[in-house]
Design a protein around this motif. Structure first.
Motif, PDB file in Angstrom:
ATOM      1  N   CYS A  83      -7.344   1.999  -3.393  1.00 48.71           N
ATOM      2  CA  CYS A  83      -6.513   3.226  -3.370  1.00 48.71           C
ATOM      3  C   CYS A  83      -5.497   3.188  -4.512  1.00 48.71           C
ATOM      4  CB  CYS A  83      -5.778   3.368  -2.033  1.00 48.71           C
ATOM      5  SG  CYS A  83      -6.847   3.867  -0.669  1.00 48.71           S
ATOM      6  N   VAL A  84      -4.827   2.042  -4.670  1.00 50.48           N
ATOM      7  CA  VAL A  84      -3.806   1.962  -5.727  1.00 50.48           C
ATOM      8  C   VAL A  84      -4.489   1.941  -7.091  1.00 50.48           C
ATOM      9  CG1 VAL A  84      -1.797   0.720  -6.614  1.00 50.48           C
ATOM     10  CG2 VAL A  84      -2.312   0.641  -4.162  1.00 50.48           C
ATOM     11  N   GLY A  85      -5.544   1.123  -7.199  1.00 54.86           N
ATOM     12  CA  GLY A  85      -6.244   0.992  -8.482  1.00 54.86           C
ATOM     13  C   GLY A  85      -6.761   2.329  -8.972  1.00 54.86           C
ATOM     14  N   ARG A  86      -7.393   3.078  -8.071  1.00 51.41           N
ATOM     15  CA  ARG A  86      -7.954   4.378  -8.484  1.00 51.41           C
ATOM     16  C   ARG A  86      -6.866   5.380  -8.834  1.00 51.41           C
ATOM     17  NH1 ARG A  86     -13.556   5.624  -5.972  1.00 51.41           N
ATOM     18  NH2 ARG A  86     -14.338   3.531  -5.584  1.00 51.41           N
ATOM     19  N   SER A  87      -5.711   5.301  -8.179  1.00 51.09           N
ATOM     20  CA  SER A  87      -4.626   6.248  -8.495  1.00 51.09           C
ATOM     21  C   SER A  87      -3.969   5.882  -9.828  1.00 51.09           C
ATOM     22  CB  SER A  87      -3.563   6.228  -7.394  1.00 51.09           C
ATOM     23  OG  SER A  87      -2.821   5.028  -7.459  1.00 51.09           O
ATOM     24  N   GLY A  88      -4.022   4.599 -10.157  1.00 50.76           N
ATOM     25  CA  GLY A  88      -3.350   4.135 -11.374  1.00 50.76           C
ATOM     26  C   GLY A  88      -1.849   3.979 -11.190  1.00 50.76           C
ATOM     27  N   LEU A  89      -1.341   4.193  -9.971  1.00 54.96           N
ATOM     28  CA  LEU A  89       0.107   4.125  -9.741  1.00 54.96           C
ATOM     29  C   LEU A  89       0.614   2.688  -9.915  1.00 54.96           C
ATOM     30  CD1 LEU A  89       0.261   6.434  -6.579  1.00 54.96           C
ATOM     31  CD2 LEU A  89       1.369   6.902  -8.793  1.00 54.96           C
ATOM     32  N   ASP A  91       4.004   2.007  -9.183  1.00 52.73           N
ATOM     33  CA  ASP A  91       4.980   1.889  -8.087  1.00 52.73           C
ATOM     34  C   ASP A  91       4.471   2.811  -6.983  1.00 52.73           C
ATOM     35  OD1 ASP A  91       6.592   0.373  -9.828  1.00 52.73           O
ATOM     36  OD2 ASP A  91       7.572   2.194 -10.556  1.00 52.73           O
ATOM     37  N   ALA A  92       4.088   2.235  -5.869  1.00 47.22           N
ATOM     38  CA  ALA A  92       3.407   3.062  -4.864  1.00 47.22           C
ATOM     39  C   ALA A  92       3.848   2.724  -3.441  1.00 47.22           C
ATOM     40  CB  ALA A  92       1.889   2.877  -4.987  1.00 47.22           C
ATOM     41  N   TYR A  93       3.646   3.705  -2.582  1.00 46.98           N
ATOM     42  CA  TYR A  93       3.878   3.606  -1.143  1.00 46.98           C
ATOM     43  C   TYR A  93       2.472   3.623  -0.555  1.00 46.98           C
ATOM     44  CZ  TYR A  93       5.568   5.655   3.357  1.00 46.98           C
ATOM     45  OH  TYR A  93       5.869   5.943   4.662  1.00 46.98           O
ATOM     46  N   VAL A  94       2.085   2.533   0.080  1.00 49.98           N
ATOM     47  CA  VAL A  94       0.679   2.357   0.449  1.00 49.98           C
ATOM     48  C   VAL A  94       0.574   2.198   1.962  1.00 49.98           C
ATOM     49  CG1 VAL A  94      -1.398   1.016  -0.002  1.00 49.98           C
ATOM     50  CG2 VAL A  94       0.368   1.192  -1.773  1.00 49.98           C
ATOM     51  N   ILE A 113     -13.885   5.139  22.922  1.00 54.64           N
ATOM     52  CA  ILE A 113     -13.777   5.918  21.685  1.00 54.64           C
ATOM     53  C   ILE A 113     -13.823   4.947  20.496  1.00 54.64           C
ATOM     54  CG2 ILE A 113     -12.341   7.579  20.409  1.00 54.64           C
ATOM     55  CD1 ILE A 113     -11.045   8.280  23.133  1.00 54.64           C
ATOM     56  N   THR A 114     -14.583   5.296  19.490  1.00 53.88           N
ATOM     57  CA  THR A 114     -14.696   4.430  18.308  1.00 53.88           C
ATOM     58  C   THR A 114     -13.474   4.628  17.411  1.00 53.88           C
ATOM     59  OG1 THR A 114     -17.070   4.679  18.438  1.00 53.88           O
ATOM     60  CG2 THR A 114     -16.202   3.820  16.369  1.00 53.88           C
ATOM     61  N   ASN A 115     -12.807   3.529  17.145  1.00 52.88           N
ATOM     62  CA  ASN A 115     -11.555   3.607  16.379  1.00 52.88           C
ATOM     63  C   ASN A 115     -11.837   3.864  14.894  1.00 52.88           C
ATOM     64  OD1 ASN A 115     -10.187   0.867  18.355  1.00 52.88           O
ATOM     65  ND2 ASN A 115     -10.500   3.001  18.883  1.00 52.88           N
ATOM     66  N   ARG A 116     -10.830   4.422  14.248  1.00 57.79           N
ATOM     67  CA  ARG A 116     -10.990   4.791  12.826  1.00 57.79           C
ATOM     68  C   ARG A 116      -9.925   4.114  11.971  1.00 57.79           C
ATOM     69  NH1 ARG A 116     -13.546  10.552  11.740  1.00 57.79           N
ATOM     70  NH2 ARG A 116     -14.979  10.576  13.496  1.00 57.79           N
ATOM     71  N   PHE A 117     -10.202   4.091  10.698  1.00 54.81           N
ATOM     72  CA  PHE A 117      -9.255   3.508   9.740  1.00 54.81           C
ATOM     73  C   PHE A 117      -9.081   4.457   8.566  1.00 54.81           C
ATOM     74  CE2 PHE A 117      -8.341   1.104   5.860  1.00 54.81           C
ATOM     75  CZ  PHE A 117      -7.167   0.482   6.234  1.00 54.81           C
ATOM     76  N   TYR A 118      -7.842   4.688   8.185  1.00 52.66           N
ATOM     77  CA  TYR A 118      -7.517   5.522   7.024  1.00 52.66           C
ATOM     78  C   TYR A 118      -6.514   4.754   6.157  1.00 52.66           C
ATOM     79  CZ  TYR A 118      -8.878   9.204  10.400  1.00 52.66           C
ATOM     80  OH  TYR A 118      -9.527   9.968  11.344  1.00 52.66           O
ATOM     81  N   ALA A 119      -6.444   5.100   4.909  1.00 54.51           N
ATOM     82  CA  ALA A 119      -5.442   4.483   4.036  1.00 54.51           C
ATOM     83  C   ALA A 119      -5.127   5.435   2.890  1.00 54.51           C
ATOM     84  CB  ALA A 119      -5.963   3.158   3.480  1.00 54.51           C
ATOM     85  N   TYR A 120      -3.971   5.236   2.300  1.00 51.80           N
ATOM     86  CA  TYR A 120      -3.676   6.005   1.077  1.00 51.80           C
ATOM     87  C   TYR A 120      -2.582   5.337   0.263  1.00 51.80           C
ATOM     88  CZ  TYR A 120       0.315   8.039   3.695  1.00 51.80           C
ATOM     89  OH  TYR A 120       1.463   8.232   4.435  1.00 51.80           O
ATOM     90  N   ALA A 121      -2.563   5.705  -1.007  1.00 53.39           N
ATOM     91  CA  ALA A 121      -1.482   5.287  -1.915  1.00 53.39           C
ATOM     92  C   ALA A 121      -0.906   6.546  -2.544  1.00 53.39           C
ATOM     93  CB  ALA A 121      -2.028   4.372  -3.005  1.00 53.39           C
TER      94      ALA A 121
END
Ligand SMILES: Cc1ncc(COP(=O)(O)O)c(C=O)c1O
Length: 302
Positions: A83-89, A91-94, A113-121
Motif C-alpha cells: 500500500c505504501v510502496g504503490r502510493s509512493g508516500l 510520510d504516511a498513515y497506514v 461469518i467469514t472475516n475480512r481484511f482491509y488496509a490502506y495508506a
C-alpha cells in the motif's frame, strides 16, 4: 508511479485501488455493528515506525474479538508495504482493519461469518495542526459525556466505538477548546479521540494505567522517559492532577507528542509547551530517523 495512488492506496478484496475508489460492502458487520478491530502505524521518511509493535497489537486485538482475518501476520506486513510502496508516500498513515465480514442472508451468528481484511495508506495525519503543535493545544475535560465502560468495550482492543469520543469533541468545540479528554465512571482521566494523555505532576510524569488503549506512542514515551532518567508513574490520574500539572501532552501515532498549554481555559504551567514535553518530543522524532524501531518501506524499484 501511478498518479491515482499518490493520494493513497487501499487494499480491498485482494486488489490495490486508489483510496478514493476504495469501497467496503454495506453489509459488512464491521460497518453495521462496529464488529471489527484496526491498527494504525506511521511511515516517516520512508520507514515504518515500530511496525512489529503494531502488528503484535493487531494480532492481540483480533484474538480478543475472535476475529480470524484471512491473512496472517507476514501477509499483513507485505500488504502494508505494498500500500505504501504503490502510493509512493514517504510520510504516511497506514491502517489495517479486520472485520467480521458479510453474513449470508439472515445469518446472525458471528461464528458463521467469514472475516475480512482491509488496509490502506494515506498521507500522514496530524491530530494537531502546525500552529497547535507550536503553541500547544487547548484541551477540555469533558463534563457531559464519560468514557464507555471498559467492561462494555475493552479499550485495550483498538476499536471504532467512538460515539463517546466524538461527543467529547463536540463538547470541546462548544467550549472553544481544540480537543477533549474523557473521564471514566469514577471520575478518573482516561483518554481522548485518538490519543493518550501524560502530565507532569509534582515533578513526575503520570499517565493513566487503566481504561485506555496501550498506545504505541505512549509505550515509546515510557521507554524514552526511562532512558532520559525521567520518572513515570502509570496509575490513576485525577482531573485535579491535570489542573495542577506543570506540563501536559498528548500522544498518538497521528502526530507524536502534542503539547497542551490550556486546560479548560486555564494556562498549563507557564502557558508554553514545557521543557520535558519538548525534550521527549525531540527524542521521539529522533527515533524515527533510524535505529531499531524503523523498518524501511519496500518501494517499487527502490
Ligand atoms: C482511543 C485511543 N487512545 C490512544 C491512541 C493512541 O495510540 P497510538 O499511540 O498507538 O497511536 C489511539 C490511537 O488511535 C486511540 O484511538
Amino acid at each position: 508511479m501511478n498518479a491515482a495512488l499518490a493520494a493513497g492506496c487501499a487494499y480491498v478484496d485482494g486488489q490495490y485501488v486508489p483510496i478514493a475508489e476504495a469501497r467496503i460492502p454495506l453489509l459488512d458487520m464491521g460497518f453495521s455493528r462496529s464488529d471489527c478491530t484496526y491498527d494504525v502505524v506511521a511511515v516517516w521518511q520512508g520507514g515504518f515506525f515500530r511496525l512489529d509493535a503494531h502488528l503484535d497489537r493487531f494480532d492481540r486485538s483480533c484474538a480478543c474479538l475472535q476475529l480470524a482475518p484471512p491473512v496472517g501476520r507476514d501477509e499483513v506486513a507485505r500488504i502494508l508495504h505494498e500500500c505504501v510502496g504503490r502510493s509512493g508516500l514517504r510520510d504516511a498513515y497506514v491502517e489495517m482493519i479486520a472485520t467480521r465480514g458479510v453474513p449470508n442472508a439472515g445469518e446472525r451468528d458471528p461464528r458463521r461469518i467469514t472475516n475480512r481484511f482491509y488496509a490502506y495508506a494515506i498521507p500522514y495525519v496530524w491530530i494537531a495542526n502546525l500552529d497547535q503543535q507550536a503553541k500547544g493545544l487547548h484541551l477540555a475535560i469533558a463534563r457531559n459525556v464519560e468514557r464507555i465502560s471498559p467492561r462494555a468495550v475493552d479499550p485495550t482492543v483498538k476499536n471504532f466505538h467512538w460515539g463517546d469520543l466524538v461527543r467529547g469533541l463536540f463538547e470541546a468545540y462548544d467550549r472553544a477548546a481544540d480537543n477533549a479528554v474523557l473521564v471514566d465512571a469514577n471520575g478518573f482521566i482516561t483518554e481522548g479521540p485518538g490519543f493518550n494523555v501524560f502530565a507532569c505532576y509534582r515533578g513526575q510524569l503520570v499517565t493513566p494505567a487503566e481504561g485506555v488503549l496501550h498506545g504505541i506512542t505512549r509505550q515509546t514515551v515510557l521507554e524514552l522517559a526511562a532512558a532520559e532518567g525521567i520518572t513515570v508513574r502509570v496509575g490513576r490520574v485525577e482531573p485535579e492532577m491535570l489542573r495542577e500539572a506543570s506540563e501536559i501532552f498528548l500522544t498518538s501515532t497521528a502526530g507524536g507528542l502534542m503539547p497542551v498549554t490550556l486546560l479548560d481555559g486555564q494556562a498549563v504551567g507557564t502557558g508554553e509547551p514545557g521543557a520535558m514535553t519538548l525534550r521527549l518530543r525531540e527524542r521521539y522524532w529522533d527515533a524515527h530517523r533510524g535505529g531499531q524501531w524503523v523498518t524501511p518501506v519496500h518501494y517499487p524499484g527502490g
